[in-house]
Design an enzyme around this catalytic site. Structure first.
Site, short mmCIF file in Angstrom:
data_model
loop_
_atom_site.label_atom_id
_atom_site.label_comp_id
_atom_site.label_asym_id
_atom_site.label_seq_id
_atom_site.Cartn_x
_atom_site.Cartn_y
_atom_site.Cartn_z
CG PHE A 519 -1.88 -1.04 1.38
CD1 PHE A 519 -3.19 -0.86 0.96
CD2 PHE A 519 -1.52 -2.26 1.95
CE1 PHE A 519 -4.13 -1.87 1.10
CE2 PHE A 519 -2.44 -3.28 2.09
CZ PHE A 519 -3.76 -3.09 1.66
CG ASP A 520 1.15 5.89 -1.54
OD1 ASP A 520 2.33 6.05 -1.17
OD2 ASP A 520 0.36 6.83 -1.74
CE LYS A 521 2.48 8.51 5.38
NZ LYS A 521 1.45 9.53 5.66
CB THR A 524 -3.44 4.37 -0.17
OG1 THR A 524 -3.12 4.95 -1.44
CG2 THR A 524 -3.91 2.93 -0.40
CB VAL A 719 -3.40 -0.66 -2.90
CG1 VAL A 719 -4.70 0.13 -2.88
CG2 VAL A 719 -3.68 -2.16 -2.97
#
Length: 826
Positions: A519-521, A524, A719
């Protein structure tokens, strides 16, 4: 060596759908062969910037202006030469028929690539110097396929680049394919001709058997009825077998005809008629079932209204949506569907966006503050200011300013991309196609061998022949042919209904096989904007004093953290005394005056500049604790008194922790967060949401390297928002973009797009894909298992009648199993 020349790819190939298109490869190959060009490649889209053609060249050999003209000329030549069409079509009721059409098209002069699908459009790339759209339409008509798209103007066959022309877009947006046929071969009974013929074949078989068994009529009567059963049941089978043979394939239709002819040669007219009846009724029911899945997708395109109420120069008028222009004002009344993508200029309402984004709760809409600025960058607007075509307005009236023409709305693009996804074969489907190419000739060879069993076995030729025909029926892989495409289509359709765009069977299967998700932070796992999380007064100060000072000063600043402070804390203070004389101290904070006192807001180092007094140790300890928890902090001093510290953080989404738990429950072994923020911030967010591993301080190239390392350990998805995460997404097994309804770049770059900015859709997508993979496996085992059972059973005496009943029954069970995906729930 000069900097490489970069040119926006959409300007060179204006209709190429993305940088993966074959015409982009043609362009780079052509320019790489140009004298003076050392390298030609494509830089993927990123951060809102389109994909670019990058040319490394020697200025001593080719001048920059000439190179630019050469690139533009090459793009123009390719655009003029190669056309791409995506046509809705009738006459492809099942996947075997679609394969035959695909191979016949690929044999057509001038066709570079073709792909037909039993439930969706036909995609063709062709060379305009060798053929034209009119030629392709005639070729399809000769194959019994009707193209459901408007004819282009006469001179359009050799101009333009049809990667996505109006005939493709509009047809899939619901204007050209409404009321598509369930299973259209055409004939005297229209779209139901095959079904009617199958029923008539069954009637003839039933009457013939009844008269032959319970009456003493002349043998010619039931024989005539059986011949009628052959005629009705074999009509479409013969046509399709002939087309497949012309394409160089021995399809299942041919095997069935051989078996029916063999039964007739043995005088077993009843069994041959029964075989053709069950086979033809199976075809018809298969077409009906696949049509159900297709209609689930077509329903998306029918959501947008055909007309819109437009206000021009103060006068309202109904106009077709195709006539809407960017900048038009569309008047949307209560409980009406919105006709165009746009920006809310007047009015407030709640809009049901479920058809596009999958959100279950209507979204409140309100006007933008600055319409001109909003229209200049509509994609940057908050969701409460934007509306989408096909969504349902609530109880308030809205004035919406159009930002995209009808063929480019989010809904139109989604429907087009789903249509393109239908033509993409999944890995399992490609495997079954290769398997059939070997299996069917092997069956024919086995049958030929069985015809001579009487030579070595004590039986008559008639008995050997009958057994060979029974084996021919038993070994025909009808269920195998439909096992994967029926499941993939149902899965894609079900995802689309819930605001998840899956671009084909490949991503759908891959998503179900993930072992890790990265995941990007920012934006997201988190909200994407900082919020005040802590207000801690210093010893001897009150919260009211701290709030008054920090809000007054930050009102004068445009820094994102300052705006967050004002937004979150302004209602907790009276703000009676305004601050003035704001000064920014770069890298440290700000200074201003509040009444007769100086106020400083910033980092601890701000207060020790020029020999100033440092903050008290107790306050510095609190500041360090907040930073260790991932907060951004600002200390506040008024006059000689330290008032306290304020902590801010890009807070995790409310749903993030539950989403991570659901993903683990679904079988995702590892969740990773990759972020450009400091490691301490990344660790804090990871702890809050339950992420297994956090990696901070990453540059874009570092994110790509991290994804590549994860792929070496297993299948991984990335993501993000599909914009600045595009390189990492491209290197993952599956790229998943959130909030794609508001971003053209996200729609183009992702393999899977969550249309709403809602992380909770991710477990749905993963769960659906895992269920799809499971159903595909069930279908494959069921279809291959039936063949494995029936072949030895027929070798040891099972007749043609029971064999065909079990054979066709397994096909229908496989299709019904796949259709269960349309009712999938989390």
């Amino acid at each position: 060596m000069p900097d490489p020349l970069r040119l926006d790819l959409p300007l060179l190939l204006p209709d190429a759908p993305d940088e993966r298109d074959a015409c982009v490869t043609r362009l780079t190959d052509a320019l790489a062969a140009t004298t003076g060009v050392e390298e030609a490649h494509v830089v993927p889209a990123e951060g809102g910037r389109p994909a670019q053609l990058c040319l490394h060249y020697d200025p001593a050999v080719v001048a920059l202006p000439r190179l630019r003209r050469t690139a533009e000329a090459a793009g123009t030549a390719i655009t003029a030469r190669y056309g791409h069409v995506l046509w809705p079509a009738d006459g492809l009721g099942h996947q075997r028929r679609a394969r035959t059409v695909t191979e016949r098209l690929q044999q057509t002069p001038g066709v570079v690539e073709a792909e037909a699908n039993a439930t969706g459009p036909i995609r063709i790339e062709f060379d305009r110097e060798a053929t034209s759209e009119a030629d392709l339409r005639r070729a399809l008509a000769d194959l019994g396929v009707t193209v459901d798209a408007p004819e282009p103007p006469a001179d359009d066959d050799h101009t333009g680049h049809d990667h996505g022309p109006d005939e493709g877009h509009d047809a899939h947006a619901g204007h050209g394919h409404a009321g598509a046929h369930d299973h259209a071969h055409g004939g005297i009974f229209g779209e139901r001709t095959e079904l009617v013929f199958a029923v008539l074949s069954g009637v003839c078989v039933g009457l013939g058997w009844t008269l032959d068994t319970v009456t003493e009529v002349a043998e010619a009567v039931p024989l005539a009825l059986y011949v009628g059963a052959y005629a009705f049941g074999g009509w479409f089978t013969v046509k399709e077998a002939w087309e497949s043979i012309r394409a160089g394939r021995f399809e299942i239709d041919f095997l069935m005809l051989v078996a029916a002819a063999g039964a007739a040669a043995l005088g077993e007219w009843f069994e041959g008629g029964l075989l053709l009846f069950l086979f033809s009724i199976g075809h018809a029911l298969e077409g009906y079932a696949m049509g159900r899945a297709r209609r689930a997708i077509e329903a998306l395109g029918e959501l947008a209204p055909a007309t819109a109420r437009v206000r021009r120069e103060g006068v309202e008028a109904e106009v077709p949506v195709g006539n809407l222009r960017v900048g038009d004002t569309v008047v949307v009344r209560p409980d009406e569907r919105i006709a165009a993508d746009g920006v809310v200029a007047v009015g407030t309402s709640a809009v049901d966006q479920a058809p596009v984004t999958g959100e279950s709760v209507p979204v409140d809409k309100r006007p933008v503050d600055d319409l001109d600025a909003a229209l200049a960058d509509a994609e940057a607007l908050a969701p409460e200011h934007r509306v989408f075509a096909g969504t349902l307005n609530g109880s308030g009236a809205l004035d919406v300013v159009v930002t995209k023409p009808a063929g480019e709305t989010t809904l139109a693009r989604v429907v087009q991309m789903v249509a393109e996804a239908e033509t993409e074969r999944s890995p399992t489907q490609r495997f079954t196609d290769r398997f059939e190419k070997v299996f069917v000739p092997s069956v024919l060879a086995l049958v030929v061998g069985l015809l001579f069993a009487w030579v070595v076995v004590d039986e008559t030729f008639a008995q050997s022949f009958y057994r060979a025909m029974a084996v021919l029926v038993a070994a025909s892989p009808c269920a195998l042919a439909i096992a994967t495409p029926s499941a993939v289509l149902s899965g894609v359709a079900r995802a689309g209904r819930s605001g998840v765009l899956v671009k084909g069977g490949g991503p759908l299967e891959a998503l179900g096989g993930l072992t890790a998700i990265a995941f990007d932070k920012t934006g997201t796992l988190t909200e994407g904007r900082p919020r005040v999380t802590d207000v801690i007064p210093a010893d001897g100060a009150t919260e009211a004093e701290l709030l008054e000072a920090v809000v007054a000063v930050e009102r004068l600043s445009e820094h994102p953290l300052a705006r967050a402070v004002v937004r979150d804390l302004a209602d907790r203070t009276t703000g009676e005394v305004p601050a003035e004389d704001l000064q920014s101290v770069t890298g440290h904070g700000v200074r201003a005056r509040l009444g007769d006192e100086a106020v400083e807001v910033g980092k601890p180092a701000l207060f020790t500049l020029d020999g100033g007094t440092p903050a008290p140790d107790a306050l510095l300890d609190r500041d360090r604790q907040l930073k260790a928890d991932g907060r951004s902090t600002m200390l506040v001093r008024r006059g000689d008194r330290f008032l306290g510290v304020v902590g801010l953080m890009d807070t995790p989404r409310a749903s993030a922790k539950a989403v991570i738990q659901k993903l683990h429950a679904l079988g995702i072994e590892t969740t990773i967060m990759i972020s450009g923020d400091a490691q301490v911030v990344a660790d804090s967010v990871a702890r809050a949401v339950g992420i297994d591993e956090a990696r901070g301080d990453l540059l874009p190239d570092d994110k790509v390297a991290a994804i590549q390392a994860l792929r070496r350990r297993g299948e991984v998805a990335m993501v993000g928002d599909g914009v600045n995460d595009a390189p990492a997404m491209a290197n993952a097994t599956v790229g998943i973009a959130m909030g794609a309804a508001g971003s053209d770049v996200a729609l183009e770059t992702a393999d899977v797009a969550l249309m709403a900015d809602d992380l909770s859709r991710l477990p749905f997508a993963v769960g659906l894909s895992r269920t799809t993979r499971r159903i595909i496996r069930q279908n494959l085992w069921m279809s291959l298992g039936m063949v494995a059972f029936l072949v030895p059973a027929t070798l040891f005496g099972l007749g043609i009648g029971p064999a065909v009943a079990l054979h066709e029954g397994s096909t229908l069970v496989v299709v019904a199993n796949a259709l269960r995906l349309l009712a999938y729930r989390e």
